[in-house]
Design a protein around this motif. Structure first.
Motif, PDB file in Angstrom:
ATOM      1  N   SER A 110      10.233   6.911   4.091  1.00  0.00           N
ATOM      2  CA  SER A 110       9.550   6.132   3.056  1.00  0.00           C
ATOM      3  C   SER A 110       8.359   5.380   3.649  1.00  0.00           C
ATOM      4  N   HIS A 111       8.390   5.166   4.967  1.00  0.00           N
ATOM      5  CA  HIS A 111       7.340   4.410   5.669  1.00  0.00           C
ATOM      6  C   HIS A 111       7.222   2.983   5.134  1.00  0.00           C
ATOM      7  N   LEU A 112       8.333   2.461   4.631  1.00  0.00           N
ATOM      8  CA  LEU A 112       8.368   1.097   4.123  1.00  0.00           C
ATOM      9  C   LEU A 112       9.354   0.267   4.939  1.00  0.00           C
ATOM     10  N   SER A 113       9.134  -1.032   4.973  1.00  0.00           N
ATOM     11  CA  SER A 113      10.068  -1.929   5.640  1.00  0.00           C
ATOM     12  C   SER A 113      11.277  -2.150   4.732  1.00  0.00           C
TER      13      SER A 113
ATOM     14  N   SER B   4      -2.136   1.954   9.368  1.00  0.00           N
ATOM     15  CA  SER B   4      -2.948   0.997  10.128  1.00  0.00           C
ATOM     16  C   SER B   4      -3.963   0.223   9.273  1.00  0.00           C
ATOM     17  N   LYS B   5      -3.979   0.452   7.962  1.00  0.00           N
ATOM     18  CA  LYS B   5      -4.854  -0.316   7.066  1.00  0.00           C
ATOM     19  C   LYS B   5      -4.072  -1.503   6.499  1.00  0.00           C
ATOM     20  N   ASP B   6      -4.627  -2.190   5.504  1.00  0.00           N
ATOM     21  CA  ASP B   6      -3.938  -3.349   4.922  1.00  0.00           C
ATOM     22  C   ASP B   6      -3.890  -3.255   3.405  1.00  0.00           C
ATOM     23  N   ASP B   7      -3.680  -2.045   2.898  1.00  0.00           N
ATOM     24  CA  ASP B   7      -3.738  -1.801   1.453  1.00  0.00           C
ATOM     25  C   ASP B   7      -2.712  -2.596   0.648  1.00  0.00           C
ATOM     26  N   SER B   8      -1.561  -2.899   1.244  1.00  0.00           N
ATOM     27  CA  SER B   8      -0.529  -3.635   0.496  1.00  0.00           C
ATOM     28  C   SER B   8      -0.312  -5.027   1.082  1.00  0.00           C
ATOM     29  N   LYS B   9      -1.405  -5.636   1.517  1.00  0.00           N
ATOM     30  CA  LYS B   9      -1.323  -6.933   2.198  1.00  0.00           C
ATOM     31  C   LYS B   9      -0.686  -8.041   1.373  1.00  0.00           C
ATOM     32  N   SER B  10      -0.813  -7.977   0.048  1.00  0.00           N
ATOM     33  CA  SER B  10      -0.246  -9.029  -0.783  1.00  0.00           C
ATOM     34  C   SER B  10       0.886  -8.537  -1.682  1.00  0.00           C
ATOM     35  N   ASN B  11       1.204  -7.249  -1.616  1.00  0.00           N
ATOM     36  CA  ASN B  11       2.282  -6.728  -2.468  1.00  0.00           C
ATOM     37  C   ASN B  11       2.996  -5.553  -1.791  1.00  0.00           C
ATOM     38  N   PRO B  12       3.661  -5.787  -0.678  1.00  0.00           N
ATOM     39  CA  PRO B  12       4.351  -4.700   0.021  1.00  0.00           C
ATOM     40  C   PRO B  12       5.528  -4.164  -0.768  1.00  0.00           C
TER      41      PRO B  12
ATOM     42  N   GLU C  99      -8.328 -10.774   4.943  1.00  0.00           N
ATOM     43  CA  GLU C  99      -7.861  -9.468   5.389  1.00  0.00           C
ATOM     44  C   GLU C  99      -6.376  -9.577   5.725  1.00  0.00           C
ATOM     45  N   GLY C 100      -5.691  -8.446   5.698  1.00  0.00           N
ATOM     46  CA  GLY C 100      -4.273  -8.450   6.030  1.00  0.00           C
ATOM     47  C   GLY C 100      -4.018  -7.907   7.417  1.00  0.00           C
ATOM     48  N   SER C 101      -2.760  -7.753   7.749  1.00  0.00           N
ATOM     49  CA  SER C 101      -2.374  -7.176   9.033  1.00  0.00           C
ATOM     50  C   SER C 101      -2.251  -5.659   8.884  1.00  0.00           C
ATOM     51  N   PRO C 102      -2.488  -4.904   9.960  1.00  0.00           N
ATOM     52  CA  PRO C 102      -2.353  -3.445   9.891  1.00  0.00           C
ATOM     53  C   PRO C 102      -0.917  -3.043   9.585  1.00  0.00           C
ATOM     54  N   GLU C 103      -0.777  -2.004   8.805  1.00  0.00           N
ATOM     55  CA  GLU C 103       0.539  -1.562   8.340  1.00  0.00           C
ATOM     56  C   GLU C 103       0.974  -0.283   9.045  1.00  0.00           C
ATOM     57  N   GLY C 104       2.206  -0.276   9.506  1.00  0.00           N
ATOM     58  CA  GLY C 104       2.754   0.892  10.192  1.00  0.00           C
ATOM     59  C   GLY C 104       3.719   1.656   9.318  1.00  0.00           C
TER      60      GLY C 104
ATOM     61  N   ILE D 178      10.512 -24.985  12.230  1.00  0.00           N
ATOM     62  CA  ILE D 178       9.856 -23.807  12.793  1.00  0.00           C
ATOM     63  C   ILE D 178       9.290 -24.173  14.163  1.00  0.00           C
ATOM     64  N   SER D 179       9.678 -23.421  15.178  1.00  0.00           N
ATOM     65  CA  SER D 179       9.170 -23.689  16.522  1.00  0.00           C
ATOM     66  C   SER D 179       7.966 -22.819  16.858  1.00  0.00           C
ATOM     67  N   LYS D 180       7.924 -21.608  16.289  1.00  0.00           N
ATOM     68  CA  LYS D 180       6.801 -20.698  16.514  1.00  0.00           C
ATOM     69  C   LYS D 180       6.561 -19.902  15.242  1.00  0.00           C
ATOM     70  N   GLN D 181       5.296 -19.511  15.012  1.00  0.00           N
ATOM     71  CA  GLN D 181       4.979 -18.687  13.847  1.00  0.00           C
ATOM     72  C   GLN D 181       3.852 -17.723  14.175  1.00  0.00           C
ATOM     73  N   TYR D 182       3.965 -16.529  13.620  1.00  0.00           N
ATOM     74  CA  TYR D 182       3.029 -15.457  13.959  1.00  0.00           C
ATOM     75  C   TYR D 182       2.752 -14.586  12.729  1.00  0.00           C
ATOM     76  N   LEU D 183       1.739 -13.732  12.877  1.00  0.00           N
ATOM     77  CA  LEU D 183       1.518 -12.666  11.905  1.00  0.00           C
ATOM     78  C   LEU D 183       2.554 -11.580  12.156  1.00  0.00           C
ATOM     79  N   VAL D 184       2.870 -10.828  11.109  1.00  0.00           N
ATOM     80  CA  VAL D 184       3.777  -9.691  11.273  1.00  0.00           C
ATOM     81  C   VAL D 184       3.374  -8.598  10.282  1.00  0.00           C
ATOM     82  N   GLY D 185       3.393  -7.374  10.755  1.00  0.00           N
ATOM     83  CA  GLY D 185       3.030  -6.247   9.902  1.00  0.00           C
ATOM     84  C   GLY D 185       4.245  -5.670   9.191  1.00  0.00           C
ATOM     85  N   HIS D 186       3.988  -4.944   8.110  1.00  0.00           N
ATOM     86  CA  HIS D 186       5.058  -4.267   7.371  1.00  0.00           C
ATOM     87  C   HIS D 186       4.692  -2.798   7.162  1.00  0.00           C
TER      88      HIS D 186
END
Length: 214
Positions: free
Chosen positions: A121-124, A105-113, A178-183, A89-97
């Motif tokens: 569906s607004h899902l990834s 924009s909340k993090d309601d499914s931060k551990s179970n998307p 906390e999780g990342s904001p969800e789009g 891995i050369s780079k690593q970042y947070l990523v939203g789903h």
């Protein structure tokens, strides 16, 4: 007389016990602390080996690819730029789903998307994507890359306007617990992350593989 005396003693001891219980400060009661999950890089390495074979056979870029491990909590880094030459891995970042039926924009499914290939569906969507086609985005630093879904699980990506872009709400640092904001389904990174990734994709000269897996 003896019975009455014993009653008085029991009453006094009971009162003292209740008083001691009331004097225990609430702050001294330890709160449950959520333990930060560790990243399992063995699965990421296995995916990278498969990715190299795929990129070679499809004439994609074989210098690097992007791996997104959605099983990880969204408050820890799970967006990996994998360097095929160093096999690391050369780079690593947070990523939203995608938020799905949860609040935008909340993090309601931060551990179970959840995941879906369905429109609205607004899902990834899971699967391999070809990143090709740089354009203007209304979000972040105004750069987006079209995501061409290559599997049955993500074939509607273009139709759903699922693109790779940055978002002002995304953090540069891990936010756990906390999780990342969800789009609405796009994999989103911070503005600074996109400033690092964009030149890499532009210079690649070939399509770049993005693989979102669970």
């Amino acid at each position: 007389m003896r019975t009455g005396f014993l009653f008085i003693i029991i009453f006094i001891l009971s009162s003292c016990s209740q008083k001691k219980q009331k004097e225990i400060p609430v702050a001294e009661i330890p709160a449950a602390v959520e333990k930060k999950p560790g990243a399992d890089f063995s699965k990421t390495k296995m995916k990278a080996e498969e990715a190299l074979e795929f990129c070679t056979s499809r004439k994609f870029n074989t210098d690097f690819c992007i791996l997104i491990y959605m099983s990880l909590h969204s408050g820890i880094n799970r967006f990996f730029v994998w360097d095929f030459k160093t096999n690391s891995i050369s780079k690593q970042y947070l990523v939203g789903h995608g938020c799905g039926s949860n609040s935008w924009s909340k993090d309601d499914s931060k551990s179970n998307p959840g995941f879906s290939n369905e429109d609205v569906s607004h899902l990834s969507s899971l699967g391999k994507y070809k990143l090709e086609g740089r354009g203007y985005s209304d979000w972040g630093i105004h750069i987006k890359y079209l995501m061409h879904g290559l599997e049955d699980t993500n074939s509607n990506a273009l139709k759903r306007f699922i693109v790779f872009h940055s978002w002002d709400k995304m953090s540069d640092k891990e936010t756990f617990p906390e999780g990342s904001p969800e789009g609405w389904g796009c994999p989103t990174v911070s503005n600074n992350a996109m400033k690092e990734i964009d030149p890499m994709i532009q210079k690649s000269g070939k399509p770049v593989l993005m693989w979102i897996y669970n």
